[in-house]
Design a protein around this motif. Sequence first.
Motif, PDB file in Angstrom:
ATOM      1  N   ALA A   1       4.614  24.078   6.005  1.00 25.80           N
ATOM      2  CA  ALA A   1       3.909  23.869   7.267  1.00 25.80           C
ATOM      3  C   ALA A   1       3.907  25.132   8.115  1.00 25.80           C
ATOM      4  O   ALA A   1       2.869  25.533   8.665  1.00 25.80           O
ATOM      5  N   VAL A   2       5.056  25.772   8.229  1.00 23.08           N
ATOM      6  CA  VAL A   2       5.161  26.990   9.032  1.00 23.08           C
ATOM      7  C   VAL A   2       4.280  28.095   8.455  1.00 23.08           C
ATOM      8  O   VAL A   2       3.555  28.787   9.189  1.00 23.08           O
ATOM      9  N   GLU A   3       4.312  28.246   7.140  1.00 25.41           N
ATOM     10  CA  GLU A   3       3.516  29.291   6.489  1.00 25.41           C
ATOM     11  C   GLU A   3       2.023  29.031   6.677  1.00 25.41           C
ATOM     12  O   GLU A   3       1.237  29.940   6.972  1.00 25.41           O
ATOM     13  N   THR A   4       1.623  27.784   6.499  1.00 22.23           N
ATOM     14  CA  THR A   4       0.215  27.424   6.635  1.00 22.23           C
ATOM     15  C   THR A   4      -0.288  27.664   8.050  1.00 22.23           C
ATOM     16  O   THR A   4      -1.371  28.223   8.256  1.00 22.23           O
ATOM     17  N   LEU A   5       0.490  27.257   9.034  1.00 23.48           N
ATOM     18  CA  LEU A   5       0.078  27.423  10.426  1.00 23.48           C
ATOM     19  C   LEU A   5       0.064  28.888  10.840  1.00 23.48           C
ATOM     20  O   LEU A   5      -0.817  29.322  11.588  1.00 23.48           O
ATOM     21  N   SER A   6       1.004  29.662  10.359  1.00 29.59           N
ATOM     22  CA  SER A   6       1.066  31.069  10.756  1.00 29.59           C
ATOM     23  C   SER A   6      -0.126  31.856  10.225  1.00 29.59           C
ATOM     24  O   SER A   6      -0.510  32.881  10.798  1.00 29.59           O
ATOM     25  N   HIS A   7      -0.739  31.384   9.128  1.00 31.37           N
ATOM     26  CA  HIS A   7      -1.915  32.047   8.556  1.00 31.37           C
ATOM     27  C   HIS A   7      -3.230  31.471   9.094  1.00 31.37           C
ATOM     28  O   HIS A   7      -4.293  31.883   8.646  1.00 31.37           O
ATOM     29  N   ASP A   8      -3.153  30.521  10.012  1.00 38.90           N
ATOM     30  CA  ASP A   8      -4.351  29.888  10.576  1.00 38.90           C
ATOM     31  C   ASP A   8      -5.287  29.428   9.462  1.00 38.90           C
ATOM     32  O   ASP A   8      -6.475  29.777   9.412  1.00 38.90           O
ATOM     33  N   LEU A   9      -4.750  28.628   8.564  1.00 42.39           N
ATOM     34  CA  LEU A   9      -5.532  28.140   7.430  1.00 42.39           C
ATOM     35  C   LEU A   9      -6.762  27.359   7.885  1.00 42.39           C
ATOM     36  O   LEU A   9      -7.856  27.531   7.347  1.00 42.39           O
ATOM     37  N   THR A  10      -6.600  26.506   8.884  1.00 43.10           N
ATOM     38  CA  THR A  10      -7.722  25.691   9.352  1.00 43.10           C
ATOM     39  C   THR A  10      -8.851  26.566   9.892  1.00 43.10           C
ATOM     40  O   THR A  10     -10.030  26.322   9.617  1.00 43.10           O
ATOM     41  N   GLY A  11      -8.494  27.596  10.654  1.00 43.48           N
ATOM     42  CA  GLY A  11      -9.508  28.502  11.179  1.00 43.48           C
ATOM     43  C   GLY A  11     -10.241  29.244  10.088  1.00 43.48           C
ATOM     44  O   GLY A  11     -11.466  29.463  10.168  1.00 43.48           O
ATOM     45  N   ALA A  12      -9.520  29.645   9.025  1.00 40.47           N
ATOM     46  CA  ALA A  12     -10.157  30.358   7.914  1.00 40.47           C
ATOM     47  C   ALA A  12     -11.140  29.461   7.171  1.00 40.47           C
ATOM     48  O   ALA A  12     -12.237  29.889   6.790  1.00 40.47           O
ATOM     49  N   ILE A  13     -10.751  28.199   6.952  1.00 39.72           N
ATOM     50  CA  ILE A  13     -11.655  27.255   6.288  1.00 39.72           C
ATOM     51  C   ILE A  13     -12.888  27.026   7.141  1.00 39.72           C
ATOM     52  O   ILE A  13     -14.028  27.027   6.638  1.00 39.72           O
ATOM     53  N   GLN A  14     -12.705  26.875   8.436  1.00 39.40           N
ATOM     54  CA  GLN A  14     -13.832  26.636   9.329  1.00 39.40           C
ATOM     55  C   GLN A  14     -14.798  27.822   9.325  1.00 39.40           C
ATOM     56  O   GLN A  14     -16.028  27.640   9.339  1.00 39.40           O
ATOM     57  N   ALA A  15     -14.257  29.039   9.273  1.00 42.24           N
ATOM     58  CA  ALA A  15     -15.118  30.220   9.255  1.00 42.24           C
ATOM     59  C   ALA A  15     -16.004  30.237   8.014  1.00 42.24           C
ATOM     60  O   ALA A  15     -17.202  30.569   8.084  1.00 42.24           O
ATOM     61  N   ASP A  16     -15.451  29.863   6.859  1.00 40.07           N
ATOM     62  CA  ASP A  16     -16.244  29.833   5.633  1.00 40.07           C
ATOM     63  C   ASP A  16     -17.278  28.710   5.660  1.00 40.07           C
ATOM     64  O   ASP A  16     -18.390  28.859   5.134  1.00 40.07           O
ATOM     65  N   LEU A  17     -16.920  27.595   6.260  1.00 43.41           N
ATOM     66  CA  LEU A  17     -17.883  26.505   6.388  1.00 43.41           C
ATOM     67  C   LEU A  17     -19.085  26.932   7.235  1.00 43.41           C
ATOM     68  O   LEU A  17     -20.232  26.567   6.949  1.00 43.41           O
ATOM     69  N   GLU A  18     -18.818  27.724   8.262  1.00 42.34           N
ATOM     70  CA  GLU A  18     -19.910  28.223   9.088  1.00 42.34           C
ATOM     71  C   GLU A  18     -20.795  29.182   8.310  1.00 42.34           C
ATOM     72  O   GLU A  18     -22.020  29.191   8.477  1.00 42.34           O
ATOM     73  N   LYS A  19     -20.210  29.979   7.435  1.00 46.01           N
ATOM     74  CA  LYS A  19     -21.001  30.875   6.583  1.00 46.01           C
ATOM     75  C   LYS A  19     -21.887  30.068   5.638  1.00 46.01           C
ATOM     76  O   LYS A  19     -23.050  30.396   5.411  1.00 46.01           O
ATOM     77  N   LEU A  20     -21.308  29.001   5.077  1.00 43.78           N
ATOM     78  CA  LEU A  20     -22.070  28.154   4.170  1.00 43.78           C
ATOM     79  C   LEU A  20     -23.227  27.473   4.898  1.00 43.78           C
ATOM     80  O   LEU A  20     -24.330  27.372   4.368  1.00 43.78           O
ATOM     81  N   ALA A  21     -22.975  27.018   6.100  1.00 44.69           N
ATOM     82  CA  ALA A  21     -24.025  26.360   6.875  1.00 44.69           C
ATOM     83  C   ALA A  21     -25.171  27.324   7.139  1.00 44.69           C
ATOM     84  O   ALA A  21     -26.344  26.938   7.156  1.00 44.69           O
ATOM     85  N   ALA A  22     -24.827  28.591   7.328  1.00 42.17           N
ATOM     86  CA  ALA A  22     -25.849  29.581   7.645  1.00 42.17           C
ATOM     87  C   ALA A  22     -26.806  29.827   6.475  1.00 42.17           C
ATOM     88  O   ALA A  22     -27.973  30.142   6.670  1.00 42.17           O
ATOM     89  N   VAL A  23     -26.283  29.656   5.245  1.00 36.82           N
ATOM     90  CA  VAL A  23     -27.150  29.848   4.077  1.00 36.82           C
ATOM     91  C   VAL A  23     -27.598  28.523   3.477  1.00 36.82           C
ATOM     92  O   VAL A  23     -28.184  28.476   2.403  1.00 36.82           O
ATOM     93  N   GLU A  24     -27.267  27.444   4.180  1.00 37.35           N
ATOM     94  CA  GLU A  24     -27.742  26.095   3.837  1.00 37.35           C
ATOM     95  C   GLU A  24     -27.384  25.697   2.406  1.00 37.35           C
ATOM     96  O   GLU A  24     -28.231  25.354   1.593  1.00 37.35           O
ATOM     97  N   VAL A  25     -26.067  25.755   2.119  1.00 38.23           N
ATOM     98  CA  VAL A  25     -25.593  25.252   0.838  1.00 38.23           C
ATOM     99  C   VAL A  25     -25.551  23.745   0.907  1.00 38.23           C
ATOM    100  O   VAL A  25     -24.899  23.171   1.793  1.00 38.23           O
ATOM    101  N   ARG A  26     -26.252  23.069   0.034  1.00 31.97           N
ATOM    102  CA  ARG A  26     -26.335  21.608   0.065  1.00 31.97           C
ATOM    103  C   ARG A  26     -26.007  21.036  -1.306  1.00 31.97           C
ATOM    104  O   ARG A  26     -26.213  21.690  -2.330  1.00 31.97           O
ATOM    105  N   ALA A  27     -25.565  19.786  -1.293  1.00 29.43           N
ATOM    106  CA  ALA A  27     -25.315  19.097  -2.556  1.00 29.43           C
ATOM    107  C   ALA A  27     -26.647  18.766  -3.206  1.00 29.43           C
ATOM    108  O   ALA A  27     -27.631  18.505  -2.538  1.00 29.43           O
TER     109      ALA A  27
END
Length: 362
Positions: A336-362
């Motif tokens: 938990a400490v390691e995950t939070l210190s690396h801001d894992l949630t923020g990193a995932i969110q940043a990539d999701l925003e990149k994907l949204a920008a190029v409209e990756v869809r199922a």
Amino acid sequence: MNAETGSSPRPVNGHGPLSGPTTLAVDAMGGDHGPGEVVAGVALALQAEAARARIILVGDEPQLKKLLAEHGLQGDSRIEVVHTTEVIGMDEKPVAALKQKKDSSMVRAIELVRGGQAHGVLSLGNTGALMTGGTLRLRPLPGIKRPALASVIPSRGHRWVLIDAGANPDAEPIHLFHNALMGSHYARCALGMQRPRVGLLTIGTEEGKGSEKIVQAHNLLKGANGLLNYIGLVEGFQLFRNEIDVVVCDGFTGNILLKSLEACFSMLKNFVKDELMANPVRMLGAALSRGAFDAVKRELNPEPLGGAPLLGLNRLVIKTHGSSTRGYVAGAVRIAVETLSHDLTGAIQADLEKLAAVEVRA
């Protein structure tokens, strides 16, 4: 709030690297062994993470204070206690339990995260209730359809991430795509890998192998626009060859795989122990080989990897086995400490925003 310190942890708002000590809300009552092993595990974790972690123990205050005193932690500024009067049992139905037991240690721990008094929550309790409560109260990240459990698997000279380990049994192709993205980020922060190799688990490595959903997910992953180091379809026999760092699958397959591996490791450990203790000659050989056995134990010891994060939520939720002993609890706190210190949630969110920008869809 009844606090051992007399002060509240700093509020937590939004994502981003943490500037102060990580604050973790721990459901102290949910495990099979009661709060004793939880408090002992927290004590072990604080010995290693003394400058980086603060703990809010959530549960029966008299019991917790007694246990803290036994471990020399009563009055420790890194620990606070929140008193609750209820516990969600392992066999209770998740939705009903969450509604009926609002003063349970699990619900109150989740609410501490939701209210900004803790960065994340750790529980050994009812898996369904934790996933349901976490999803409903902490909400998925924008773009994430279903959260997924990530578990680190030990191997010889290598460790790899299994995702999903049981959160979403019937995954659609887009869910598998998101699992790959989240698992890749988790491998970076939990295992220190710069460019994790991501593979999609199926029944053969040839194009078209597997179900229609696997084929569709494979095509999505091949077009990941450089966000993933996707190496393609993988089979079960490759998992322990140091060929893959993130193994992607649906929660049904992943949970069966995880529990089968755990049972296999346990069987082999007990089998070897029984055979070595069978007669004096073998016992002598075992004594002479103790160094080798200790090395194997250290390499394959799952305790430091004891926490599985539920990835894809706005806040961190960590699940560990209900039967976890103190070593596993300490490992889960470390994760938990390691995950939070690396801001894992923020990193995932940043990539999701990149994907949204190029409209990756199922």
